[in-house]
Design a protein around this motif. Structure first.
Motif, PDB file in Angstrom:
ATOM      1  N   VAL A  59       0.892  -1.057  -0.041  1.00 12.19           N
ATOM      2  CA  VAL A  59      -0.199   0.069   0.051  1.00 12.19           C
ATOM      3  C   VAL A  59       0.853   1.170   0.074  1.00 12.19           C
ATOM      4  N   LYS A  98       1.336   5.312  -0.399  1.00 11.07           N
ATOM      5  CA  LYS A  98       0.630   6.780  -0.348  1.00 11.07           C
ATOM      6  C   LYS A  98       1.575   7.617  -1.187  1.00 11.07           C
ATOM      7  N   SER A 100      -5.707  -1.798  -5.827  1.00 11.55           N
ATOM      8  CA  SER A 100      -6.720  -0.869  -4.976  1.00 11.55           C
ATOM      9  C   SER A 100      -7.981  -0.528  -5.798  1.00 11.55           C
ATOM     10  N   ASP A 101      -9.044  -0.327  -4.918  1.00 15.66           N
ATOM     11  CA  ASP A 101     -10.019   0.438  -5.664  1.00 15.66           C
ATOM     12  C   ASP A 101      -9.944   2.011  -6.051  1.00 15.66           C
ATOM     13  N   ASP A 123     -10.425   5.816  -6.329  1.00 13.65           N
ATOM     14  CA  ASP A 123     -10.898   6.969  -5.364  1.00 13.65           C
ATOM     15  C   ASP A 123     -10.896   6.700  -3.973  1.00 13.65           C
ATOM     16  N   HIS A 124      -9.567   6.068  -3.641  1.00 20.53           N
ATOM     17  CA  HIS A 124      -9.259   6.104  -2.243  1.00 20.53           C
ATOM     18  C   HIS A 124      -9.575   7.404  -1.424  1.00 20.53           C
ATOM     19  N   SER A 150      -2.680   0.482  -4.346  1.00 22.74           N
ATOM     20  CA  SER A 150      -1.989  -0.806  -3.872  1.00 22.74           C
ATOM     21  C   SER A 150      -1.773  -1.366  -5.059  1.00 22.74           C
TER      22      SER A 150
END
Ligand code: FES
Lengths: 365, 409
Positions: free
Chosen positions: A64, A66, A99-100, A102-103, A109
């Motif tokens: 994950v 950022k 990852s989906d 629009d986090h 990820s």
């Protein structure tokens, strides 16, 4: 030029500060000095920080990240290049974003399967800790759900090829459109299936999603002929295919033979260089730095032409992904041999591995 | 061009083809050995160097805001000179050589780097990395032989214009960065028409753009900021802001000019000492026709000269004080030259080749002597050193190291 991260999207104010500040910092950018205070203040390329690493089944890990600058929104199934420094050397590799979209905090990820002898995956799977700095490329890839959605879908995947399929399935689930999807997946064993638990749970919860698992440890390998058995109506379904090259080649052949290649969507991770939009005219190239002249027949890239003429040119992927081969086009026009698009010189950087000259061109290489 | 005589007893000709081949393999192996070792520690070195240099230049520019005050002027100018030298030599020259390309870091890479001097990166890379490092010291091919303006080898035909050489030499020292920028244009290629008009125009434009940026920064922007800062402070204290502004504009401008000139003189000295001391050989085109890999290495060895000095001296010279090692392995990180020097010497000794080196005073002195002498017609070959023989201390050290090796299974 070297492979580099995406260019961050920065605010207008920030751009102006950079432009004006450059008067004082030329030939560097003000960013290079900001970075002395805090490295992530540099807007030279998009970087990210590892937040967490989750172990997955099948010897894989989900990392994950950022991003330090907001990324472009991605579509499920798309990928980006991830760069990491390993023993002083920066390496790059493309990974599907698992990852989906629009986090809320913009995290993303990727999921990587450990491959023996690989450069990046052993590091991602064993040594990466939160806080590690990574580099992020642009969001890329055409392997996404079409719009409008076809009524019936067939997903065929194998091994770590599951990643873009997973991203799409999660999207369908979110949109409540998991109406009629058959998914045929091969892994070594039930235990070895990346995201196995998640997908089995999905199959239990959604009657419209049927998961067919093929375990190669105790069953025969999947062949496209098996589709008749696993999914008798495969001819009527839009098919999404992701996996190792042999699988893709075999399924493609099968669909071609059935005259159904239009229905097949594949993820090869790497575009195949074709003769996009006709052959063009070919031409001559002057390499200004290497002092070398080359001739390229129609459809022959500047890179290949230069190499044949004895120029030592840098390259990486040779298919337009890594930007290692970039050089400044100083004069003339070039044709993108993937798409056929023509670019005229205006001092811009071109990837010589995917461009052929149209007439005479001069490059700073 | 009239036929040139090869230098008598050039050591290049004492080696057999077989020996040359072996020698080539030894140097190749040395290069590969170091390249295989490159890693984190090397990356930390260059990043540390770049960070230090940027901090130093930022601090010096800060101090120069108060350039009206003597101590600040001296401190700022000294800092700026050192920062510019580091940027030019240990960082810029070496990064643009591709010595750090193996890191694959786009921000420390020969394809993206530009330096704080008048010459644009692309043109310099062509004339230096390609022409000079390929045709090193081949008279007529390597444009760095006297930089097309000086007579540095008695075999270059004398012309009356060379009488101005001593003056030109001083002018070039002071304005070295501009000389390099113009030199990169390659006047020969322009005259012979091998460069298209368009390319010449573009290169001239690139120099123009670069020059404008350099001048705007050093001679307008920073003096301007100094002036504004001083004026503001003076006005707050009830003084005359105009006079203060004028004084500090001038003081900073002079400081910047001095720093640039200091850097020019220094880089000129180091670079001339790398190639024009008496010890070095030059080559004719016939001598290098059909040259083998080993022959190429020998030419690099003979055409370059080192300067002895302290570690600080080496860093300030961008490790070009290891000019011999640099010419053998132009793409090897400069921080490794010191380490391989003993092994290069050892190879020289075994093959009966000279290893050119000497203290700065001596190297610089012989360069200046040559430039002065050859301004006038005539001039003979200078004495050349014999094969390298290790002094007893070095020999003892070598033996000690061999003995110190643990017994491998
Ligand atoms: S983009 Fe990778 S070699 Fe051209």
């Amino acid at each position: 030029m070297v492979e580099t991260g995406a260019t961050p999207n920065v605010s207008f104010v920030r751009r102006q500060v950079s432009r004006i500040g450059r008067v004082m910092t030329s030939p560097l950018l003000p960013d290079d000095y900001f970075a002395l205070i805090r490295p992530r203040w540099s807007t030279r390329e998009v970087t990210g920080t590892v937040v967490r690493v989750n172990k997955e089944r099948g010897n894989a890990s989900t990392v994950v990240i950022k991003p330090n600058f907001p990324l472009e929104p991605h579509l499920p199934g798309q990928y980006l290049r991830l760069g990491m420094e390993i023993n002083g050397i920066r390496h790059w590799r493309a990974y599907t974003i698992t990852s989906d979209p629009d986090h809320p905090e913009g995290f993303i990820s990727i999921t990587s399967k450990h491959t023996e002898g690989g450069r990046m995956s052993p590091v991602l799977n064993q040594f990466v800790r939160s806080g590690q700095q990574v580099f992020l490329g642009e969001i890329e890839g055409e392997f996404t759900l079409p719009d409008p959605l076809p009524g019936q879908l067939l997903m065929v995947s194998a091994g770590s090829g599951i990643t873009p399929i997973l991203a799409m399935l999660r999207e369908l689930d979110r949109r409540d459109r998991l109406d009629d999807v058959v998914h045929v997946h091969s892994s070594r064993s039930a235990d070895d299936m990346i995201f196995g638990d998640m997908l089995r749970e999905l199959a239990d919860r959604r009657p419209g999603y049927r998961l067919v698992e093929i375990h190669t440890a105790d069953h025969a390998r999947f062949t496209p002929a098996d589709l008749d058995h696993h999914c008798p109506d495969w001819r009527d379904r839009a098919t999404f295919l992701s996996g190792p090259r042999e699988l893709i080649d075999a399924v493609e052949e099968h669909y071609d033979a059935a005259g159904l290649s239009d229905q097949l969507h594949t993820e090869r991770f790497q575009p195949v260089i074709g003769n996009g939009g006709g052959d063009g005219s070919g031409g001559t190239v002057r390499f200004r730095v290497s002092e070398c002249d080359a001739e390229c027949e129609a459809g022959v890239s500047i890179l290949v032409g230069g190499e044949n003429a004895g120029a030592k040119l840098q390259f990486g992927c040779r298919m337009g992904i890594c930007h290692t081969c970039v050089g400044r086009l100083q004069d003339g026009a070039v044709r993108d041999i993937r798409t056929g698009a023509i670019t005229e010189a205006s001092g811009q950087m071109i990837r010589v591995c995917i461009h052929a000259p149209e007439g005479h061109v001069e490059v700073d290489l | 061009m009239p036929k040139l005589e090869a230098t008598p007893n050039n050591p290049l000709h004492t080696l057999t083809a077989d020996q040359l081949e072996k020698l080539g393999q030894e140097f190749d192996a040395l290069h590969d050995e170091i390249y295989a070792e490159l890693g984190d520690a090397d990356a930390r070195y260059i990043r540390g160097m770049i960070t230090f240099q940027r901090r130093l230049i930022a601090a010096s520019r800060g101090v120069l805001l108060f350039s009206r005050f003597r101590p600040a002027w001296w401190a700022g100018t000294a800092g700026l000179s050192i920062a510019k030298i580091l940027e030019n030599m240990e960082i810029g020259h070496n990064v643009m050589h591709g010595q750090w390309d193996w890191m694959n870091d786009p921000n420390i890479h020969s394809s993206t780097w530009d330096w704080d001097t008048a010459s644009p990166a692309a043109a310099w890379k062509h004339s230096h990395n390609f022409v000079h490092h390929t045709y090193t010291y081949v008279i007529g091919k390597d444009k760095d032989v006297g930089y097309e303006i000086f007579r540095v080898d008695p075999r270059q035909k004398w012309r009356p214009g060379y009488l101005l050489q001593p003056i030109g030499n001083v002018v070039l020292m002071l304005t070295f960065e501009w000389g390099v920028a113009l030199h990169d244009l390659d006047f020969d290629a322009i005259k012979s028409g091998s460069k298209s008009k368009k390319q010449v125009a573009q290169e001239l434009k690139a120099i123009g753009v670069k020059a404008r940026r350099q001048i705007a920064k050093d001679y307008l922007a920073y003096p301007g900021v100094s002036a504004a800062a001083t004026a503001a402070v003076t006005a707050l204290n009830g003084g005359d802001p105009t006079q203060a502004a004028r004084d500090s504009f001038k003081a900073t401008l002079v400081a910047d000019a001095v720093a640039n000139v200091v850097r020019n003189i220094w880089s000129n000295a180091i670079i001339f000492c790398g190639h024009f001391p008496d010890q070095t050989f030059m080559f004719t085109e016939e001598e290098v026709a059909n040259e083998s890999r080993g022959g190429w290495y020998v030419r690099q060895l003979l055409g370059a000269a080192n300067i002895d000095g302290s570690p600080l001296f080496h860093i300030m010279s961008g490790n070009l004080s290891f000019q011999v090692e640099h010419h053998l392995f132009p793409d090897m990180p400069s921080s490794r030259y010191k380490e391989i020097a003993p092994r290069v010497k050892e190879i020289c000794e075994r093959y009966g080749l000279p290893y050119n080196t000497g203290p700065f005073r001596k190297q610089w002195g012989t360069v200046q002597r040559t430039i002065l002498r050859l301004a006038f017609p005539g001039g003979g070959p200078r004495p050349k050193p014999g094969p390298y023989v290790a002094p007893p201390e070095e020999r003892a050290e070598r033996e000690r190291l061999v003995e110190a090796l643990p017994a491998f299974p």
